[in-house]
Design an enzyme around this catalytic site. Structure first.
Site, PDB file in Angstrom:
ATOM      1  N   ARG A   1       0.835  -1.210   0.000  1.00  0.00           N
ATOM      2  CA  ARG A   1       0.000   0.000   0.000  1.00  0.00           C
ATOM      3  C   ARG A   1       0.873   1.265   0.000  1.00  0.00           C
ATOM      4  O   ARG A   1       0.528   2.280  -0.592  1.00  0.00           O
ATOM      5  CB  ARG A   1      -0.953   0.015   1.197  1.00  0.00           C
ATOM      6  CG  ARG A   1      -0.257   0.102   2.524  1.00  0.00           C
ATOM      7  CD  ARG A   1      -1.213   0.392   3.667  1.00  0.00           C
ATOM      8  NE  ARG A   1      -0.509   0.232   4.937  1.00  0.00           N
ATOM      9  CZ  ARG A   1      -0.767   0.927   6.032  1.00  0.00           C
ATOM     10  NH1 ARG A   1      -1.721   1.826   6.031  1.00  0.00           N
ATOM     11  NH2 ARG A   1      -0.090   0.721   7.131  1.00  0.00           N
TER      12      ARG A   1
ATOM     13  N   SER B   1      -4.756   5.765   5.027  1.00  0.00           N
ATOM     14  CA  SER B   1      -4.447   4.340   5.166  1.00  0.00           C
ATOM     15  C   SER B   1      -4.181   3.661   3.830  1.00  0.00           C
ATOM     16  O   SER B   1      -3.293   2.823   3.715  1.00  0.00           O
ATOM     17  CB  SER B   1      -5.612   3.618   5.859  1.00  0.00           C
ATOM     18  OG  SER B   1      -5.813   4.142   7.151  1.00  0.00           O
TER      19      SER B   1
ATOM     20  N   GLU C   1     -18.795   3.670   0.169  1.00  0.00           N
ATOM     21  CA  GLU C   1     -18.022   2.962  -0.851  1.00  0.00           C
ATOM     22  C   GLU C   1     -18.827   2.666  -2.113  1.00  0.00           C
ATOM     23  O   GLU C   1     -18.290   2.683  -3.225  1.00  0.00           O
ATOM     24  CB  GLU C   1     -17.462   1.654  -0.282  1.00  0.00           C
ATOM     25  CG  GLU C   1     -16.470   1.835   0.859  1.00  0.00           C
ATOM     26  CD  GLU C   1     -17.122   2.110   2.209  1.00  0.00           C
ATOM     27  OE1 GLU C   1     -18.367   1.967   2.311  1.00  0.00           O
ATOM     28  OE2 GLU C   1     -16.409   2.452   3.162  1.00  0.00           O
TER      29      GLU C   1
ATOM     30  N   PHE D   1     -14.206  -3.743   1.815  1.00  0.00           N
ATOM     31  CA  PHE D   1     -15.284  -2.855   1.360  1.00  0.00           C
ATOM     32  C   PHE D   1     -15.344  -2.785  -0.171  1.00  0.00           C
ATOM     33  O   PHE D   1     -16.422  -2.750  -0.760  1.00  0.00           O
ATOM     34  CB  PHE D   1     -15.090  -1.451   1.935  1.00  0.00           C
ATOM     35  CG  PHE D   1     -14.902  -1.435   3.434  1.00  0.00           C
ATOM     36  CD1 PHE D   1     -15.768  -2.145   4.265  1.00  0.00           C
ATOM     37  CD2 PHE D   1     -13.860  -0.739   4.008  1.00  0.00           C
ATOM     38  CE1 PHE D   1     -15.584  -2.145   5.639  1.00  0.00           C
ATOM     39  CE2 PHE D   1     -13.667  -0.737   5.391  1.00  0.00           C
ATOM     40  CZ  PHE D   1     -14.532  -1.442   6.207  1.00  0.00           C
TER      41      PHE D   1
ATOM     42  N   HIS E   1      -5.178  -3.356   2.476  1.00  0.00           N
ATOM     43  CA  HIS E   1      -5.557  -4.042   3.715  1.00  0.00           C
ATOM     44  C   HIS E   1      -6.257  -5.375   3.450  1.00  0.00           C
ATOM     45  O   HIS E   1      -7.255  -5.718   4.067  1.00  0.00           O
ATOM     46  CB  HIS E   1      -6.421  -3.144   4.597  1.00  0.00           C
ATOM     47  CG  HIS E   1      -5.699  -1.935   5.104  1.00  0.00           C
ATOM     48  ND1 HIS E   1      -5.247  -0.945   4.261  1.00  0.00           N
ATOM     49  CD2 HIS E   1      -5.326  -1.572   6.357  1.00  0.00           C
ATOM     50  CE1 HIS E   1      -4.634  -0.014   4.976  1.00  0.00           C
ATOM     51  NE2 HIS E   1      -4.658  -0.359   6.242  1.00  0.00           N
TER      52      HIS E   1
ATOM     53  N   ASP F   1      -6.903  -5.330  13.727  1.00  0.00           N
ATOM     54  CA  ASP F   1      -8.308  -4.951  13.492  1.00  0.00           C
ATOM     55  C   ASP F   1      -9.244  -6.162  13.530  1.00  0.00           C
ATOM     56  O   ASP F   1     -10.435  -6.042  13.764  1.00  0.00           O
ATOM     57  CB  ASP F   1      -8.464  -4.236  12.141  1.00  0.00           C
ATOM     58  CG  ASP F   1      -8.229  -2.736  12.267  1.00  0.00           C
ATOM     59  OD1 ASP F   1      -8.082  -2.253  13.412  1.00  0.00           O
ATOM     60  OD2 ASP F   1      -8.194  -2.065  11.230  1.00  0.00           O
TER      61      ASP F   1
ATOM     62  N   ARG G   1      -1.240  -4.337   4.053  1.00  0.00           N
ATOM     63  CA  ARG G   1      -0.834  -3.351   5.045  1.00  0.00           C
ATOM     64  C   ARG G   1       0.562  -3.658   5.588  1.00  0.00           C
ATOM     65  O   ARG G   1       1.270  -2.768   6.043  1.00  0.00           O
ATOM     66  CB  ARG G   1      -1.848  -3.398   6.199  1.00  0.00           C
ATOM     67  CG  ARG G   1      -1.463  -2.594   7.407  1.00  0.00           C
ATOM     68  CD  ARG G   1      -2.580  -2.589   8.439  1.00  0.00           C
ATOM     69  NE  ARG G   1      -2.181  -1.755   9.573  1.00  0.00           N
ATOM     70  CZ  ARG G   1      -1.764  -2.233  10.742  1.00  0.00           C
ATOM     71  NH1 ARG G   1      -1.725  -3.529  10.964  1.00  0.00           N
ATOM     72  NH2 ARG G   1      -1.407  -1.412  11.703  1.00  0.00           N
TER      73      ARG G   1
END
Lengths: 311, 269
Positions: free
Chosen positions: A7, A34, A55, A80, A106, A114, A164
């Site tokens: 990322r 992020s 989204e 998402f 991610h 998370d 990530r």
């Protein structure tokens, strides 16, 4: 070897690309810091659009940009992009063959702390099933930059899966070349065992090969950055000389790279296959390293499973 | 204006004929937005054979994609497709799909069918036009039942946030959806007040008055700094006696006898 999360490499590559190509626009859904599209926002703020935590709207707005001649890079977390906005991706992005670049970050277990809600382990399957969609997962920062540039020159929808967690720059060599749909042979082994890996599992596979060599097993390793369309030719060539094929992905074993490889092999060159991936379960909170190990994706766990399969 | 009424009437005949021929389709919500489409395609939007294939021009998104018979009928009136094309609606190998496919049918600016998505696409087109500082406008017809979809309100928020005064939404407010009256299925009233609260300029018109719809569209061009929605009050099934205000005619084809009555209602063949 230096390490960088894909990322991070994406953010830098997109910023560079945006300066060179005026058609490039970025869309984000309140995650620019992020997904790292914030890097592009720093240099071309007028072409960076935030859609808030919405989204579905972002994905369809990307279609509008594309149909009016722009090259939209739409970013959010993989869970998402591929999950929440799946209907938008199917009906508006893919059915129109719109030139939308869905750059999802991610992905997979290595989201880490998370936990399961944010760990997309199903996105490759979801995206691969949609007609017109190209599905790419770069394995390191170098491949990410090359991929982000290549998809700008490619006409049509793409799903790029990024992580990530920092990974080694495996492709740090002068001969490296990225071509959509072409696998990369990372290591030519001497044993009749073929590793077909994608994303950060290329790094784990390399670690597993080091461990296996100590036990007298030296598999060949192919990096499949483009999961769809799959480089069948390359896989079949090496599978023909193997009696065990091992697919490796940080994704459920249902519908991802392993399935794509099996679909190819079973039709043209049946081989025994070991599916390394998430075994139809949700993840949980933990450090990326702990999670890779617990779910059987670490170098050590891969080596153990391969040795057991070879017994 | 008399000519435009004739065009609208001809479109209505084609709508019932093509749905009859296909033995499937959505006549109710097609007949309700017919006059709106006539106003847009003949009085408001700059879309013609010369610029039809331009990437950038005025664009139209039929967000309520099931009203495809109305869209195809107006495209036929514009000469982008033929009457013969219309009679292949929903049949195998046709470019006139059940829901509009932009890759197959000339003049369809966006493929739609899954409700709630078209307005978001129109937002993206409008943002692209703003970025290029051009004068093109984007038009989008949504249904009232379609406003049950949360995505409509995501798009409404974004359109106001980005001050998209180059975007015009027309709400085909016929009061009915598949399962019945809006207020019985899911009461999403008052729609005008909701859009106003989201930061939109709101106009209300008789959606069957082509002149009034045209005037509202022109007035919207003068509104700066916010998007406009025209709440077009319409009658589902407008023009066909037995279809008017009947939710049951949302997605049902007339049989031979019903077609004959419908065509008689519309002034013959």
């Amino acid at each position: 070897m230096s390490k960088i999360a894909t990322r991070e490499a994406y953010g830098k590559a997109l910023a560079k690309l945006a300066l060179e190509n005026e058609k490039v626009v970025a869309l984000d859904a309140d995650l620019a810091g992020s997904t790292k599209t914030s890097e592009m926002k720093k240099v071309t703020p007028e072409r960076h659009f935030d859609f808030g935590i919405a989204e579905a709207n972002m994905m369809d707005a990307a279609v509008g940009f594309a149909l009016n001649g722009k090259i939209p890079y739409a970013s959010t977390f993989a869970v998402f992009a591929a999950g929440r906005a799946w209907d938008q991706v199917r009906n508006s992005v893919a059915y129109t063959n719109a030139n939308v670049k869905i750059c999802a970050t991610h992905a997979g277990l290595t989201v880490g702390e998370d936990g399961a809600t944010h760990q997309a382990n199903e996105d490759i399957a979801l995206m691969r099933a949609i007609p017109n969609m190209t599905v790419i997962q770069p394995c390191d920062g170098i491949e990410t930059e090359a991929c982000i540039r290549a998809i700008a020159d490619y006409q049509g929808p793409c799903y790029v899966r990024m992580g990530r967690f920092a990974v080694e720059n495996i492709n740090d060599n002068p001969d490296y070349k990225f071509e959509i749909g072409k696998g990369v042979v990372i290591h030519e082994g001497t044993s009749p065992v073929l590793f077909v890996a994608t994303g950060l599992m290329v790094q784990e596979a390399l670690g597993a090969i080091d461990l296996l060599k100590e036990k007298g097993v030296d598999p060949t390793l192919i990096n499949i950055h483009t999961i769809k369309p799959l480089d069948k030719e390359l896989i079949l060539k090496y599978a023909a000389a193997s009696n065990l094929v091992v697919s490796l992905e940080e994704h459920t074993v249902i519908g991802g790279l392993g399935s794509a490889v099996a679909e190819t092999l079973v039709a043209e060159c049946p081989r025994r296959q070991l599916f390394i991936g998430v075994n139809d379960v949700f993840g949980e909170s933990g450090t990326p390293k702990q999670l890779l190990d617990k779910y059987g994706l670490s170098s050590g766990k891969i080596a153990e499973r391969v040795l057991a399969a070879l017994k | 204006m008399e000519d435009l009424k004739k065009i609208a009437n001809n479109m209505r005949k084609n709508i019932v004929k093509m749905v009859h021929n296909a033995k499937a389709g959505h006549p109710g919500g097609s007949l309700s937005c017919t006059d709106i489409l006539v106003a847009l395609y003949f009085n408001v939007m700059h879309i013609d054979a010369e610029n039809l294939h331009d990437v950038q021009r005025d664009k139209f998104v039929m967000s309520k994609g099931h009203a495809s018979p109305a869209l195809y009928s107006v495209l036929a009136e514009k000469g982008f497709i033929t009457y013969d094309d219309l009679m292949t609606f929903r049949l195998i190998d046709s470019n006139i799909q059940g829901h509009p496919n932009m890759l197959e049918c000339p003049g369809v600016d966006m493929s739609t069918g899954s409700l709630g998505q078209g307005l978001s696409v129109a937002v993206g087109m409008s943002l692209a036009n703003k970025l290029d500082k051009n004068e093109f406008r984007t038009y989008c017809i949504c249904g009232d039942g379609e406003c049950d979809e949360g995505q409509i309100w995501e798009a409404a928020m974004a359109a106001a946030h980005y001050k998209l005064d180059n975007l015009l939404m027309i709400l085909d407010h016929n009061g009915l959806q598949i399962d019945g009256r809006n207020e019985d299925v899911m009461n999403n009233a008052p729609l005008g007040a909701k859009f106003a609260a989201f930061g939109w300029n709101v106009f209300s018109v008789d959606g069957h008055d082509i002149e009034a719809v045209t005037a509202a569209c022109k007035a919207a061009e003068q509104v700066k700094g916010q998007p406009t929605v025209i709440i077009a009050e319409t009658v589902k099934g407008k023009g066909v006696s037995f279809m008017e205000n009947q939710a049951g005619w949302h997605g049902k084809a007339p049989n031979d006898a019903e077609l004959a009555i419908a065509l008689k209602d519309l002034g013959g063949e």
